[in-house]
Design a protein around this motif. Structure first.
Motif, PDB file in Angstrom:
ATOM      1  N   SER A 216       0.961  -1.282  -0.116  1.00  0.00           N
ATOM      2  CA  SER A 216      -0.031   0.023   0.019  1.00  0.00           C
ATOM      3  C   SER A 216       0.836   1.260   0.091  1.00  0.00           C
ATOM      4  CB  SER A 216      -0.964   0.038   1.243  1.00  0.00           C
ATOM      5  OG  SER A 216      -0.256   0.143   2.470  1.00  0.00           O
ATOM      6  N   GLN A 217       2.237   1.140   0.453  1.00  0.00           N
ATOM      7  CA  GLN A 217       3.141   2.423   0.458  1.00  0.00           C
ATOM      8  C   GLN A 217       3.613   2.661  -0.541  1.00  0.00           C
ATOM      9  OE1 GLN A 217       5.723   1.186   3.820  1.00  0.00           O
ATOM     10  NE2 GLN A 217       4.968   2.984   5.015  1.00  0.00           N
ATOM     11  N   VAL A 218       4.145   1.495  -1.382  1.00  0.00           N
ATOM     12  CA  VAL A 218       4.998   1.908  -2.467  1.00  0.00           C
ATOM     13  C   VAL A 218       4.022   1.778  -3.851  1.00  0.00           C
ATOM     14  CG1 VAL A 218       5.025  -0.697  -3.321  1.00  0.00           C
ATOM     15  CG2 VAL A 218       6.867   1.079  -3.896  1.00  0.00           C
ATOM     16  N   ALA A 219       2.818   1.382  -3.925  1.00  0.00           N
ATOM     17  CA  ALA A 219       1.755   1.111  -5.138  1.00  0.00           C
ATOM     18  C   ALA A 219       1.737   2.704  -5.827  1.00  0.00           C
ATOM     19  CB  ALA A 219       0.822   0.294  -4.695  1.00  0.00           C
ATOM     20  N   PRO A 220       1.317   3.451  -5.100  1.00  0.00           N
ATOM     21  CA  PRO A 220       0.957   4.891  -5.629  1.00  0.00           C
ATOM     22  C   PRO A 220       2.061   5.397  -6.193  1.00  0.00           C
ATOM     23  CG  PRO A 220      -0.053   4.789  -3.525  1.00  0.00           C
ATOM     24  CD  PRO A 220       0.910   3.534  -3.563  1.00  0.00           C
ATOM     25  N   THR A 224      10.895   1.402  -8.152  1.00  0.00           N
ATOM     26  CA  THR A 224      11.296   0.291  -8.481  1.00  0.00           C
ATOM     27  C   THR A 224      10.998  -0.900  -7.215  1.00  0.00           C
ATOM     28  OG1 THR A 224      12.898   0.764 -10.165  1.00  0.00           O
ATOM     29  CG2 THR A 224      13.118  -1.536  -9.203  1.00  0.00           C
ATOM     30  N   VAL A 225      10.344  -1.828  -7.729  1.00  0.00           N
ATOM     31  CA  VAL A 225      10.204  -2.950  -6.346  1.00  0.00           C
ATOM     32  C   VAL A 225      10.850  -4.125  -6.686  1.00  0.00           C
ATOM     33  CG1 VAL A 225       8.348  -4.038  -5.135  1.00  0.00           C
ATOM     34  CG2 VAL A 225       8.066  -1.827  -6.036  1.00  0.00           C
ATOM     35  N   TYR A 360      21.581  -3.128  -6.596  1.00  0.00           N
ATOM     36  CA  TYR A 360      21.396  -2.038  -5.679  1.00  0.00           C
ATOM     37  C   TYR A 360      20.087  -1.204  -6.467  1.00  0.00           C
ATOM     38  CZ  TYR A 360      24.531  -3.471  -2.065  1.00  0.00           C
ATOM     39  OH  TYR A 360      25.015  -4.033  -1.127  1.00  0.00           O
ATOM     40  N   ARG A 361      20.305  -1.245  -7.849  1.00  0.00           N
ATOM     41  CA  ARG A 361      19.299  -0.538  -8.746  1.00  0.00           C
ATOM     42  C   ARG A 361      17.830  -1.077  -8.472  1.00  0.00           C
ATOM     43  NH1 ARG A 361      18.925   4.407 -10.122  1.00  0.00           N
ATOM     44  NH2 ARG A 361      21.206   4.223 -10.596  1.00  0.00           N
ATOM     45  N   LEU A 362      17.743  -2.275  -8.476  1.00  0.00           N
ATOM     46  CA  LEU A 362      16.423  -3.059  -8.137  1.00  0.00           C
ATOM     47  C   LEU A 362      16.065  -2.994  -6.720  1.00  0.00           C
ATOM     48  CD1 LEU A 362      17.316  -6.301 -10.105  1.00  0.00           C
ATOM     49  CD2 LEU A 362      15.657  -4.207 -10.787  1.00  0.00           C
ATOM     50  N   TYR A 363      17.092  -2.860  -5.585  1.00  0.00           N
ATOM     51  CA  TYR A 363      16.883  -3.011  -4.178  1.00  0.00           C
ATOM     52  C   TYR A 363      16.362  -1.549  -3.832  1.00  0.00           C
ATOM     53  CZ  TYR A 363      17.200  -5.262   0.259  1.00  0.00           C
ATOM     54  OH  TYR A 363      16.874  -5.885   1.534  1.00  0.00           O
ATOM     55  N   VAL A 364      15.454  -1.139  -4.411  1.00  0.00           N
ATOM     56  CA  VAL A 364      14.961   0.412  -3.973  1.00  0.00           C
ATOM     57  C   VAL A 364      13.897   0.081  -2.976  1.00  0.00           C
ATOM     58  CG1 VAL A 364      13.611   2.428  -4.599  1.00  0.00           C
ATOM     59  CG2 VAL A 364      15.438   1.432  -6.301  1.00  0.00           C
ATOM     60  N   PHE A 365      12.854  -0.708  -3.296  1.00  0.00           N
ATOM     61  CA  PHE A 365      11.791  -1.045  -2.097  1.00  0.00           C
ATOM     62  C   PHE A 365      11.426  -2.497  -2.184  1.00  0.00           C
ATOM     63  CE2 PHE A 365       7.836  -0.956  -0.156  1.00  0.00           C
ATOM     64  CZ  PHE A 365       7.956   0.271   0.752  1.00  0.00           C
ATOM     65  N   PRO A 366      12.290  -3.320  -1.537  1.00  0.00           N
ATOM     66  CA  PRO A 366      12.075  -4.675  -1.253  1.00  0.00           C
ATOM     67  C   PRO A 366      11.065  -5.206  -0.586  1.00  0.00           C
ATOM     68  CG  PRO A 366      13.797  -4.115   0.388  1.00  0.00           C
ATOM     69  CD  PRO A 366      13.206  -2.877  -0.483  1.00  0.00           C
ATOM     70  N   ILE A 367      10.230  -6.244  -0.990  1.00  0.00           N
ATOM     71  CA  ILE A 367       9.130  -6.740  -0.365  1.00  0.00           C
ATOM     72  C   ILE A 367       9.340  -8.077  -0.091  1.00  0.00           C
ATOM     73  CG2 ILE A 367       6.738  -6.973  -0.203  1.00  0.00           C
ATOM     74  CD1 ILE A 367       6.430  -4.675  -1.458  1.00  0.00           C
TER      75      ILE A 367
END
Length: 515
Positions: A216-220, A224-225, A360-367
């Motif tokens: 819910s935080q990152v979707a809007p 990169t997730v 690290y370019r992909l690891y912006v917002f890990p879930i």
């Protein structure tokens, strides 16, 4: 998407609801609503509402809240055709929505801190909503919402027909609710799990809540997730939910499985190629990056991407531009990246198989998605959902899941996670001959995990059958007959089970022995 029961957040007593049908002091018959007499399920309810509105509105999403006069919601029902995916809906809506008997049209331009319901609608992409109170015998049953992702969709003619049909809608909702609660009561008394279709991909208790909160935080945003977790934990469903809850939901979500394509084809698949770029390139091809422009690109199994392509992917993400194979100019692209992997990328970096700068370019917002063995509380919900979907898909008259099989399903480790559970449930539905299905964990994995010695791969059918029967008897504490007996668990007649036990030499000592 069919009409579905999204969330049960309250409780309604069946006999209290019957007062709507015959209020105190009322002895006459209810008005004859022939149009709603045959409606028995949420799917039929949604189809009925659509049939009434179809001449006036072609594309609608319907949300129904069953609530009391104070706005406390007991049930949410949704029909959205994948336009809206609500990870959560509030337990209460403002009572002001019920102050008028007629409908109310809202234009949603911004969230409202004082109104959690309006804010939820806005954050999930609703631009316009019509809210109609549902009254029956002058008592509040809840409210009907028509939702649109564009403005000026809900016209005056639509509002008029909703007002005129509100009584029928309320009667239909009440009928479905009473049938549901009666079936729930019967299921509760028998101990069986009823079939319920939940909002796909959003089924989760306490163990999944941290991941849902991050979603819910990152979707809007356009961040990169990176989705990590074991195979079968639902990473693709999470990616779809992120896309659907983002401002990019009106554009494509393009999927690429990095493990499913030969290394020599992945570059062309991602970036496209010009005619004549290589042997067999007979025409220009648009790559996935270009197809996903202004939308979302989902890179599944990113850990499988060959090293030589990781540098090109890194450049595409950093510079937001690509170059087709055989081309001589760059193409700007606006793509949101969601990547997924079941590998430990830090170990892959240490082993020289994955670039640290790309990581690290992909690891912006890990879930991180937890495995099913850490989500045991979710298994009953998933069983209900998968069984309901499979029953609809295969036209099977399934009413519930037999309670005798639940302990074994909870005890199983589910190495294949949600995907394995779904497959097991689907097989059980297809093979079912009884309205209450028995779902048995995969025997081979169950045997391997037990204290019994696993049979070799060349074991006879009789030996495998013997082990399965002993396990079922142990799970049922030696009971053969009855709804919680081993015969019901194995979906065979008690007399048949007794005959096979005798033939295989299974006696009480086999059941009691644990060594």
């Amino acid at each position: 998407m069919k009409g579905v029961l999204l969330t049960k957040v309250g409780h309604m007593e069946l006999f209290g609801l019957l007062e709507w049908l015959l209020p105190k002091g009322h002895t006459g018959n209810q008005p004859d609503h022939d149009a709603v007499k045959g409606i028995k399920s949420e799917a039929e309810l949604m189809a009925f509402i659509q049939s009434v509105l179809r001449p006036y509105l072609h594309t609608i999403s319907i949300l129904i809240g069953i609530a009391d006069a104070d706005g406390m919601v007991a049930f949410w029902w949704l029909h959205a055709d994948n336009t809206f995916l609500f990870p959560a809906l509030p337990e209460r809506i403002p009572a002001a929505y019920f102050s008028n008997k007629g409908s109310n049209i809202l234009e949603l331009d911004a969230p409202d801190r004082r109104d959690a319901f309006q804010t939820t609608l806005f954050k999930n992409g609703v631009k316009e909503a019509l809210i109609q109170p549902l009254l029956y015998q002058q008592k509040n049953l809840g409210f009907l919402c028509l939702l649109s992702d564009t403005k000026d969709t809900i016209t005056a003619s639509v509002q008029t027909i909703v007002n005129e049909s509100a009584g029928l809608f309320a009667a239909a909702c009440l009928q479905v609710l009473l049938l549901q609660l009666a079936e729930e009561y019967r299921q509760k008394m028998s101990g069986a799990l009823p079939l319920v279709v939940h909002n796909t991909g959003m089924i989760g208790g306490a163990a999944l809540q941290p991941a849902l909160h991050l979603l819910s935080q990152v979707a809007p945003t356009s961040a990169t997730v990176l989705l990590t977790g074991e195979t079968g934990t639902g990473k693709e469903l999470f990616a779809a939910a992120i896309h659907q809850a983002s401002p990019r939901r009106h554009r494509q979500m393009v999927k690429v499985n990095c493990a499913a394509l030969p290394a020599q084809l992945i570059e062309s698949e991602l970036f496209g190629h010009e005619k004549g770029a290589f042997t067999g390139a007979l025409e220009r091809r648009i790559g996935k990056f270009e197809l996903a422009d202004k939308g979302t690109l989902f890179l599944d199994e990113i850990g499988e991407l060959p090293l030589e392509l990781q540098a090109k992917l890194l450049r595409a993400i950093q510079e937001k531009e690509i170059e087709r194979l055989g081309g001589n100019h760059t193409i700007k692209v606006d793509v949101r990246i969601i990547a997924a992997t079941n590998r430990d990328l830090e170990r892959e970096i240490a082993a020289g198989r994955f670039r640290e700068d790309l990581y690290y370019r992909l690891y912006v917002f890990p879930i991180m998605l937890p495995p099913l063995r850490e989500r045991k509380d979710d298994i009953p919900l998933l069983l209900q959902h998968f069984a309901a979907n499979a029953a609809l898909r295969y036209g099977k008259e399934i009413k519930g899941i037999h309670p005798a099989c639940i302990p074994a399903l909870l005890a199983y480790s589910w190495p294949g996670n949600i995907r394995e559970l779904e497959n097991v449930v689907e097989r059980a539905v297809i093979a079912a001959t009884d309205p209450y299905i028995m779902i048995i964990p995969p025997q081979r994995r169950q045997v391997a995990a037990s204290s019994d010695t696993s049979p070799p791969r060349t074991a006879s059918l009789a030996e495998s059958e013997r082990i399965a029967i002993i396990q079922a008897l142990r799970q049922c504490n030696g009971k053969i007959r009855g709804p919680q007996g081993a015969a019901a668990m194995l979906d065979i007649k008690p007399t048949t089970l007794e005959a096979r036990m005798k033939k295989l030499g299974i006696v009480k000592e086999h059941v009691l022995r644990r060594g």
